[in-house]
Design an enzyme around this catalytic site. Sequence first.
Site, short mmCIF file in Angstrom:
data_model
loop_
_atom_site.label_atom_id
_atom_site.label_comp_id
_atom_site.label_asym_id
_atom_site.label_seq_id
_atom_site.Cartn_x
_atom_site.Cartn_y
_atom_site.Cartn_z
N GLU A 1 0.83 -1.50 0.03
CA GLU A 1 0.06 0.14 0.18
C GLU A 1 0.98 1.35 -0.11
O GLU A 1 0.53 2.24 0.85
CB GLU A 1 -1.15 0.12 1.13
CG GLU A 1 -1.96 -1.24 1.24
CD GLU A 1 -2.85 -1.40 2.10
OE1 GLU A 1 -2.76 -0.49 3.05
OE2 GLU A 1 -3.48 -2.30 2.11
N ASN B 1 2.23 -4.79 -3.40
CA ASN B 1 0.78 -5.30 -2.81
C ASN B 1 0.04 -4.19 -2.83
O ASN B 1 0.45 -3.24 -2.01
CB ASN B 1 0.67 -6.24 -1.84
CG ASN B 1 -0.62 -6.94 -1.59
OD1 ASN B 1 -1.02 -7.59 -2.68
ND2 ASN B 1 -0.90 -6.79 -0.63
N HIS C 1 -10.08 -6.29 -2.66
CA HIS C 1 -11.24 -6.27 -1.63
C HIS C 1 -12.17 -5.30 -2.49
O HIS C 1 -12.39 -4.16 -2.72
CB HIS C 1 -10.70 -5.29 -0.65
CG HIS C 1 -9.78 -6.12 0.28
ND1 HIS C 1 -10.05 -7.11 0.99
CD2 HIS C 1 -8.26 -5.58 0.54
CE1 HIS C 1 -9.03 -7.47 1.83
NE2 HIS C 1 -8.12 -6.82 1.42
N GLU D 1 -6.06 -10.70 -1.80
CA GLU D 1 -6.91 -10.49 -0.63
C GLU D 1 -8.17 -10.47 -1.01
O GLU D 1 -8.80 -9.53 -0.46
CB GLU D 1 -6.33 -9.24 0.17
CG GLU D 1 -4.94 -9.43 0.69
CD GLU D 1 -4.60 -8.24 1.40
OE1 GLU D 1 -5.55 -7.52 1.90
OE2 GLU D 1 -3.25 -7.85 1.46
N ASP E 1 -11.93 -10.58 -1.66
CA ASP E 1 -13.46 -10.50 -0.88
C ASP E 1 -14.31 -9.66 -1.50
O ASP E 1 -13.83 -8.74 -2.17
CB ASP E 1 -13.22 -10.39 0.76
CG ASP E 1 -12.71 -8.93 1.23
OD1 ASP E 1 -12.70 -8.02 0.30
OD2 ASP E 1 -12.27 -9.00 2.30
#
Length: 315
Positions: A164, A205, A241, A270, A272
């Site tokens: 990030e 990432n 996400h 990651e 979702d």
Amino acid sequence: MSRTSRTRLRLVGALTGALLAVVAADPAAQAHCDDPPTLADLAQRHGRYFGSATDNPELTDTAYTKILGSEFDMITPGNGMKWYATEPQQGVFDWTAGDAIVDLARAHHQKVRAHTLVWHSQLPGWLTGKEWTADALRAVLKKHIQTEVRHYRGKVYSWDVVNEAFNEDGTYRETVFYKTLGPGYIADALRWAHQADPKAKLYLNDYNIEAVGPKSDAYYGLAKELKAQGVPLDGVGLQAHLALQYGYPTTLEDNLRRFARLGLDTALTEVDVRMLLPATEEKLAQQADWYRDMTEACLAVRRCVGITIWDHNVG
């Protein structure tokens, strides 16, 4: 990167459908379909992995660990390898949580996506509670990276080296590392990690870089620059996400392809899909469609090496 929602096992059907779509067209693959395949089985038939995040408090739940150990072939420690957990006091390292995840993975013949070496969040107080000179912070950063990577050398598949690093508009995030060391801290972190474990795959990432846009453009530009400089960078992790209320990243596949053209792997790291409650059948169906669509986008790009969901539960 708080776990705002967990992927429910009920969505495995949608993911399995996407992975089975290509298998069904392959007679050789069909010959191995007598037993119900796991997500890992299906992904491996496409040369991919299918993983899940996990966290140490969950490892006492035997129903949970049974699924974790059988359905997936890659696992990511959600918190156990972050700085606050691994170096709670300066120069004092604690591998307890990370080692537990690595040991579990080894017991189930799984690989580990190690996460994460450099991040602005979940830092220990000794690091955030003082002003650093550039020389002092550079030494601290190098020691932390190399000590942790050496500890897990040969035990993990990859590292999320820098996590990030950009804002939504594509500018650098004003972290303690950026403000003190400048943007070069990213290249340094990658070089130090590579020195400590030359065989581990090294990733940048981030979230909200699934679609082509200012933030993913910043990563594309940085990756191109790093590759041109010979900095060891193997891939870019797209956290994925997502949330139904914000729309699906329709340029995901194009985005994966442009990073591949730089000679980089990509991974959905990651995954979702959240929704505004209450859940409805329509929202649940759309959620399942999005999981399928993301899986199909990864399958369509050769250098998209795998998918990791951001944990699962047994409910």
